[in-house]
Design a protein around this motif. Sequence first.
Motif, PDB file in Angstrom:
ATOM      1  N   PRO A  45       0.869  -1.219   0.199  1.00 31.11           N
ATOM      2  CA  PRO A  45      -0.200  -0.498  -0.043  1.00 31.11           C
ATOM      3  C   PRO A  45       1.067   1.205   0.341  1.00 31.11           C
ATOM      4  O   PRO A  45       2.367   1.547   0.687  1.00 31.11           O
ATOM      5  CB  PRO A  45      -1.127  -0.092   1.475  1.00 31.11           C
ATOM      6  CG  PRO A  45      -0.514  -1.462   2.111  1.00 31.11           C
ATOM      7  CD  PRO A  45       0.100  -2.137   0.928  1.00 31.11           C
ATOM      8  N   GLY A  46       0.610   2.539  -1.001  1.00 27.68           N
ATOM      9  CA  GLY A  46       1.104   3.662  -0.322  1.00 27.68           C
ATOM     10  C   GLY A  46       0.420   4.554   0.598  1.00 27.68           C
ATOM     11  O   GLY A  46      -0.458   3.951   0.900  1.00 27.68           O
ATOM     12  N   GLU A  49      -3.716   3.813   0.148  1.00 30.37           N
ATOM     13  CA  GLU A  49      -4.179   3.142   0.081  1.00 30.37           C
ATOM     14  C   GLU A  49      -4.673   2.916   1.877  1.00 30.37           C
ATOM     15  O   GLU A  49      -4.945   2.337   2.337  1.00 30.37           O
ATOM     16  CB  GLU A  49      -3.543   1.865  -0.893  1.00 30.37           C
ATOM     17  CG  GLU A  49      -3.217   2.098  -2.054  1.00 30.37           C
ATOM     18  CD  GLU A  49      -2.476   2.713  -2.726  1.00 30.37           C
ATOM     19  OE1 GLU A  49      -2.040   3.379  -2.220  1.00 30.37           O
ATOM     20  OE2 GLU A  49      -2.788   2.894  -4.425  1.00 30.37           O
ATOM     21  N   PHE A  56      -4.448   0.112  -4.788  1.00 32.35           N
ATOM     22  CA  PHE A  56      -3.989   0.626  -6.234  1.00 32.35           C
ATOM     23  C   PHE A  56      -6.048   2.104  -5.635  1.00 32.35           C
ATOM     24  O   PHE A  56      -6.334   2.167  -7.143  1.00 32.35           O
ATOM     25  CB  PHE A  56      -4.232  -0.253  -6.720  1.00 32.35           C
ATOM     26  CG  PHE A  56      -2.975  -1.384  -7.345  1.00 32.35           C
ATOM     27  CD1 PHE A  56      -1.756  -0.393  -8.328  1.00 32.35           C
ATOM     28  CD2 PHE A  56      -2.533  -2.247  -6.268  1.00 32.35           C
ATOM     29  CE1 PHE A  56      -0.798  -0.823  -8.094  1.00 32.35           C
ATOM     30  CE2 PHE A  56      -1.881  -2.637  -7.268  1.00 32.35           C
ATOM     31  CZ  PHE A  56      -0.474  -1.747  -7.620  1.00 32.35           C
ATOM     32  N   ASN A  82      -1.191  -7.505  -2.896  1.00 29.68           N
ATOM     33  CA  ASN A  82      -0.111  -6.972  -2.748  1.00 29.68           C
ATOM     34  C   ASN A  82       1.014  -7.877  -1.905  1.00 29.68           C
ATOM     35  O   ASN A  82      -0.322  -8.970  -1.461  1.00 29.68           O
ATOM     36  CB  ASN A  82      -0.330  -4.980  -1.621  1.00 29.68           C
ATOM     37  CG  ASN A  82      -0.331  -4.369  -2.230  1.00 29.68           C
ATOM     38  OD1 ASN A  82      -0.108  -3.520  -3.845  1.00 29.68           O
ATOM     39  ND2 ASN A  82      -1.427  -3.476  -2.336  1.00 29.68           N
ATOM     40  N   HIS A 156       5.833  -2.099 -12.918  1.00 28.86           N
ATOM     41  CA  HIS A 156       4.295  -1.573 -12.081  1.00 28.86           C
ATOM     42  C   HIS A 156       4.065  -0.361 -12.703  1.00 28.86           C
ATOM     43  O   HIS A 156       4.482   0.650 -13.456  1.00 28.86           O
ATOM     44  CB  HIS A 156       5.014  -1.437 -10.566  1.00 28.86           C
ATOM     45  CG  HIS A 156       3.831  -0.881  -9.709  1.00 28.86           C
ATOM     46  ND1 HIS A 156       3.617   0.710  -9.517  1.00 28.86           N
ATOM     47  CD2 HIS A 156       4.011  -1.600  -8.600  1.00 28.86           C
ATOM     48  CE1 HIS A 156       3.160   0.635  -8.827  1.00 28.86           C
ATOM     49  NE2 HIS A 156       3.005  -0.737  -7.774  1.00 28.86           N
TER      50      HIS A 156
END
Length: 198
Positions: A45-46, A49, A56, A82, A156
């Motif tokens: 996760p970023g 997220e 995403f 992920n 990616h």
Amino acid sequence: MQTSWKELCSAVQGCTRCPLSAGRKHTVIGEGDLHSPLMLVGEGPGEQEDLTGRPFVGAAGQLLDKMLAAIGLDRSRVYICNVVKCRPPQNRVPQPEEMEQCMDYLRQQFVLVRPKVILCLGSTPSKALIDPQIRITRQRGQWVLRRGVWFLPTYHPAALIYDSSKKRDSWEDLKKLRAKLDELSLYPDREGESGNAK
Ligand code: URA
């Protein structure tokens, strides 16, 4: 005995197996069709997220939606997850111990979803699932068959945002993915459909 989705979700939500758990707002388990023939696996996760608990959903996710649309699919027809379920600080690459602790959850997701095809988005899932030595720039777009499941390493979507010259190769990979889905008749209602991801 096989873990249920409910058990898996509660195990991930309460997980403290690695230090990433200390910094998270939400765990990000995955979403989509729980019986999808196609699974997409990203890195971790970023920020967006972590805030929302969904995979995403940031800039890379918006590009991923377009990539799926270009081959006649959308999020509701695939399963997206992920390698790690908690955000690494400053979006750094997850460390081997973090991935190792989280792999157990990803293995359980494979058992529950039973995908026939797995798209590895970037180097991290390609290393974790195909070959620790893989070089994504050299081996992207090359199918690997393991225990009846087809794996395709590709860039990616975030890499395409930073370097748009990679889009052409990415589109070649998406066409290969579409062709494999058609060959295996995994989405018969979508056969022959495609657009352009650029
Ligand atoms: N990048 C990833 O690898 N996964 C996400 O969920 C979002 C961005």
